[in-house]
Design a protein around this motif. Structure first.
Motif, PDB file in Angstrom:
ATOM      1  N   GLY A 153       0.824  -1.210   0.000  1.00  0.00           N
ATOM      2  CA  GLY A 153       0.000   0.000   0.000  1.00  0.00           C
ATOM      3  C   GLY A 153       0.851   1.249   0.000  1.00  0.00           C
ATOM      4  N   TYR A 154       1.924   1.259   0.797  1.00  0.00           N
ATOM      5  CA  TYR A 154       2.841   2.397   0.830  1.00  0.00           C
ATOM      6  C   TYR A 154       3.484   2.612  -0.542  1.00  0.00           C
ATOM      7  CZ  TYR A 154       2.730   2.411   5.968  1.00  0.00           C
ATOM      8  OH  TYR A 154       2.340   2.494   7.286  1.00  0.00           O
ATOM      9  N   ALA A 155       3.810   1.508  -1.215  1.00  0.00           N
ATOM     10  CA  ALA A 155       4.445   1.595  -2.531  1.00  0.00           C
ATOM     11  C   ALA A 155       3.527   2.286  -3.541  1.00  0.00           C
ATOM     12  CB  ALA A 155       4.818   0.198  -3.018  1.00  0.00           C
ATOM     13  N   PHE A 156       2.250   1.916  -3.525  1.00  0.00           N
ATOM     14  CA  PHE A 156       1.282   2.572  -4.408  1.00  0.00           C
ATOM     15  C   PHE A 156       1.132   4.044  -4.027  1.00  0.00           C
ATOM     16  CE2 PHE A 156      -0.062  -1.633  -5.778  1.00  0.00           C
ATOM     17  CZ  PHE A 156      -0.461  -1.401  -7.095  1.00  0.00           C
ATOM     18  N   ASN A 157       1.075   4.312  -2.729  1.00  0.00           N
ATOM     19  CA  ASN A 157       0.910   5.680  -2.236  1.00  0.00           C
ATOM     20  C   ASN A 157       2.014   6.597  -2.733  1.00  0.00           C
ATOM     21  OD1 ASN A 157       0.250   7.925  -0.407  1.00  0.00           O
ATOM     22  ND2 ASN A 157       1.988   7.204   0.785  1.00  0.00           N
ATOM     23  N   VAL A 158       3.256   6.153  -2.604  1.00  0.00           N
ATOM     24  CA  VAL A 158       4.404   6.967  -3.016  1.00  0.00           C
ATOM     25  C   VAL A 158       4.355   7.260  -4.512  1.00  0.00           C
ATOM     26  CG1 VAL A 158       6.900   6.941  -3.299  1.00  0.00           C
ATOM     27  CG2 VAL A 158       5.897   6.199  -1.143  1.00  0.00           C
ATOM     28  N   ASN A 159       4.059   6.252  -5.304  1.00  0.00           N
ATOM     29  CA  ASN A 159       4.029   6.434  -6.755  1.00  0.00           C
ATOM     30  C   ASN A 159       2.858   7.302  -7.203  1.00  0.00           C
ATOM     31  OD1 ASN A 159       6.254   4.812  -8.150  1.00  0.00           O
ATOM     32  ND2 ASN A 159       5.480   3.328  -6.666  1.00  0.00           N
ATOM     33  N   ILE A 160       1.735   7.203  -6.501  1.00  0.00           N
ATOM     34  CA  ILE A 160       0.576   8.059  -6.813  1.00  0.00           C
ATOM     35  C   ILE A 160       0.928   9.526  -6.583  1.00  0.00           C
ATOM     36  CG2 ILE A 160      -1.735   8.744  -5.992  1.00  0.00           C
ATOM     37  CD1 ILE A 160      -2.242   5.717  -5.488  1.00  0.00           C
ATOM     38  N   ILE A 161       1.557   9.810  -5.445  1.00  0.00           N
ATOM     39  CA  ILE A 161       1.933  11.197  -5.129  1.00  0.00           C
ATOM     40  C   ILE A 161       2.945  11.720  -6.139  1.00  0.00           C
ATOM     41  CG2 ILE A 161       3.135  12.666  -3.444  1.00  0.00           C
ATOM     42  CD1 ILE A 161       1.875  10.949  -1.238  1.00  0.00           C
ATOM     43  N   LYS A 162       3.935  10.900  -6.467  1.00  0.00           N
ATOM     44  CA  LYS A 162       4.987  11.336  -7.389  1.00  0.00           C
ATOM     45  C   LYS A 162       4.439  11.603  -8.785  1.00  0.00           C
ATOM     46  CE  LYS A 162       9.275  12.365  -8.151  1.00  0.00           C
ATOM     47  NZ  LYS A 162       9.898  13.498  -7.451  1.00  0.00           N
ATOM     48  N   LYS A 163       3.483  10.789  -9.229  1.00  0.00           N
ATOM     49  CA  LYS A 163       2.997  10.918 -10.601  1.00  0.00           C
ATOM     50  C   LYS A 163       1.844  11.898 -10.751  1.00  0.00           C
ATOM     51  CE  LYS A 163       1.900   8.265 -14.719  1.00  0.00           C
ATOM     52  NZ  LYS A 163       1.980   6.939 -15.363  1.00  0.00           N
ATOM     53  N   TYR A 164       0.921  11.921  -9.766  1.00  0.00           N
ATOM     54  CA  TYR A 164      -0.305  12.698  -9.951  1.00  0.00           C
ATOM     55  C   TYR A 164      -0.435  13.920  -9.038  1.00  0.00           C
ATOM     56  CZ  TYR A 164      -1.738   8.460 -12.426  1.00  0.00           C
ATOM     57  OH  TYR A 164      -1.796   7.402 -13.294  1.00  0.00           O
ATOM     58  N   LEU A 165       0.361  13.988  -7.963  1.00  0.00           N
ATOM     59  CA  LEU A 165       0.205  15.082  -7.003  1.00  0.00           C
ATOM     60  C   LEU A 165       1.507  15.845  -6.779  1.00  0.00           C
ATOM     61  CD1 LEU A 165      -1.928  13.106  -4.374  1.00  0.00           C
ATOM     62  CD2 LEU A 165      -2.775  14.684  -6.129  1.00  0.00           C
ATOM     63  N   GLN A 166       2.390  15.787  -7.755  1.00  0.00           N
ATOM     64  CA  GLN A 166       3.719  16.390  -7.630  1.00  0.00           C
ATOM     65  C   GLN A 166       3.654  17.902  -7.394  1.00  0.00           C
ATOM     66  OE1 GLN A 166       6.665  15.080  -7.433  1.00  0.00           O
ATOM     67  NE2 GLN A 166       7.921  16.910  -7.649  1.00  0.00           N
ATOM     68  N   ASP A 167       2.655  18.570  -7.995  1.00  0.00           N
ATOM     69  CA  ASP A 167       2.580  20.036  -7.912  1.00  0.00           C
ATOM     70  C   ASP A 167       1.717  20.527  -6.737  1.00  0.00           C
ATOM     71  OD1 ASP A 167       0.281  18.981  -9.023  1.00  0.00           O
ATOM     72  OD2 ASP A 167      -0.115  20.721 -10.303  1.00  0.00           O
ATOM     73  N   LEU A 168       1.231  19.609  -5.926  1.00  0.00           N
ATOM     74  CA  LEU A 168       0.364  19.981  -4.806  1.00  0.00           C
ATOM     75  C   LEU A 168       1.175  20.015  -3.511  1.00  0.00           C
ATOM     76  CD1 LEU A 168      -2.603  20.565  -4.015  1.00  0.00           C
ATOM     77  CD2 LEU A 168      -2.894  18.113  -3.632  1.00  0.00           C
ATOM     78  N   GLU A 169       0.924  21.025  -2.681  1.00  0.00           N
ATOM     79  CA  GLU A 169       1.674  21.153  -1.429  1.00  0.00           C
ATOM     80  C   GLU A 169       1.504  19.913  -0.551  1.00  0.00           C
ATOM     81  OE1 GLU A 169       0.707  24.640   0.752  1.00  0.00           O
ATOM     82  OE2 GLU A 169       1.468  26.016  -0.766  1.00  0.00           O
ATOM     83  N   ALA A 170       2.577  19.554   0.135  1.00  0.00           N
ATOM     84  CA  ALA A 170       2.564  18.348   0.969  1.00  0.00           C
ATOM     85  C   ALA A 170       1.490  18.413   2.048  1.00  0.00           C
ATOM     86  CB  ALA A 170       3.941  18.137   1.600  1.00  0.00           C
ATOM     87  N   ILE A 171       1.322  19.586   2.646  1.00  0.00           N
ATOM     88  CA  ILE A 171       0.328  19.716   3.720  1.00  0.00           C
ATOM     89  C   ILE A 171      -1.092  19.577   3.165  1.00  0.00           C
ATOM     90  CG2 ILE A 171       0.133  22.258   3.584  1.00  0.00           C
ATOM     91  CD1 ILE A 171      -0.073  22.179   6.699  1.00  0.00           C
ATOM     92  N   ALA A 172      -1.312  19.976   1.913  1.00  0.00           N
ATOM     93  CA  ALA A 172      -2.630  19.833   1.292  1.00  0.00           C
ATOM     94  C   ALA A 172      -2.936  18.359   1.029  1.00  0.00           C
ATOM     95  CB  ALA A 172      -2.689  20.624  -0.007  1.00  0.00           C
ATOM     96  N   ILE A 173      -1.948  17.634   0.531  1.00  0.00           N
ATOM     97  CA  ILE A 173      -2.124  16.196   0.290  1.00  0.00           C
ATOM     98  C   ILE A 173      -2.462  15.482   1.593  1.00  0.00           C
ATOM     99  CG2 ILE A 173      -0.995  14.076  -0.472  1.00  0.00           C
ATOM    100  CD1 ILE A 173       0.855  15.830  -2.205  1.00  0.00           C
ATOM    101  N   THR A 174      -1.709  15.808   2.640  1.00  0.00           N
ATOM    102  CA  THR A 174      -1.877  15.133   3.927  1.00  0.00           C
ATOM    103  C   THR A 174      -3.218  15.467   4.565  1.00  0.00           C
ATOM    104  OG1 THR A 174       0.517  15.395   4.218  1.00  0.00           O
ATOM    105  CG2 THR A 174      -0.740  14.657   6.128  1.00  0.00           C
TER     106      THR A 174
END
Length: 283
Positions: A153-174
């Motif tokens: 699950g962590y592996a999918f999470n990391v790749n999702i953030i890197k590919k689709y949420l790269q331009d979004l602030e970390a605090i917004a994602i969290t």
């Protein structure tokens, strides 16, 4: 800096879960971790929610589901069957799974040196697991499947953030992720009878709640923001190599708490660190 701080924080989270489980059930620990973290994140990051585009919410939800909701419960249950230090060691499979998921699902390319480093770290992890099973024959190692599933699950999470949420602030994602999963967590917690049957006057319960606040605010809220930022400023493999350092801290806490550790496990820890070096080495 991010990598080292996360190693210290998440390496300490396993012993906090273990202590919280003295007064609470695994389901309550998992649910409370999410609920308390959500309250904390809304206090500091509610304004960031406006920065999430409508097209990004589905990826924020997937990230929270695979990287937070399921692991929160899985790890709490795992520690009831195996030592907290062993659970943290199994978490070291995350970089290996990140590499595989990134390659075959998301189409990311990785260097040959990174694969070698991951395999070296994996060897150290296997040694730690086998020696841990030898030292603790009375433990149920079927519970080891839960951290392994969580690492996927962590592996999918990391790749999702890197590919689709790269331009979004970390605090917004969290913050956005926790807002989406807090309702299921509240429903699950209420079903356990936490609000009606738990005796909060018992010392073990009050102590457990204190451990949960520390775990949620520092070990989940602040750490998740840092981790999401780390993913954005580095590669998926580098960011997940934190899971190779976490066991070092977790094992030390385990020793302090009376868990067993052998010389061979210390050697395995050195092998893991060498694997981290190979993963992150630049030509």
């Amino acid at each position: 800096m991010y990598l080292l701080l996360l190693s210290l924080i998440w390496g300490s989270s396993f012993i906090l879960m273990k202590k919280a489980l003295v007064g609470l059930t695994p389901i309550q620990v998992g649910a409370l971790r999410i609920i308390i973290t959500t309250i904390f994140l809304l206090l500091i990051g509610y304004k960031s929610l406006r920065k999430i585009k409508s097209t990004q919410w589905k990826y924020v939800f997937l990230s929270a589901l695979l990287g937070t909701l399921f692991p929160s419960f899985f790890y709490a249950y795992a520690i009831t069957g195996i030592d907290s230090s062993i659970a943290s060691i199994l978490n070291s499979l995350t970089p290996f799974n990140t590499l595989l998921v990134g390659m075959f699902v998301f189409g990311f390319l990785f260097k040959k040196e990174q694969l070698i480093g991951i395999l070296v770290g994996l060897v150290g992890t296997v040694i730690l697991i086998l020696k841990g099973a030898d030292l603790n024959p009375d433990q149920n190692y079927w519970f080891a499947l839960l951290p392994i599933v969580s690492s996927i699950g962590y592996a999918f999470n990391v790749n999702i953030i890197k590919k689709y949420l790269q331009d979004l602030e970390a605090i917004a994602i969290t913050t956005g992720g926790f807002v989406l999963i807090v309702i299921p967590a509240l429903i699950i917690l209420s079903i356990t009878g936490f609000f009606t049957t738990v005796d909060y006057s018992k010392p073990e319960v009050s102590n457990a709640l204190l451990y949960m606040v520390i775990l949620a605010v520092i070990g989940t809220g602040i750490a998740k923001i840092m981790f999401n930022k780390l993913i954005q400023i580095s590669s998926p493999v580098f960011s997940t190599s934190v899971t190779y350092l976490i066991p070092i801290v977790a094992v030390i806490w385990g020793i302090v708490d009376g868990e067993k550790l052998s010389f061979i496990q210390l050697v395995a820890g050195v092998i893991i660190l060498f694997g981290v070096y190979l993963v992150n080495r630049k030509k």
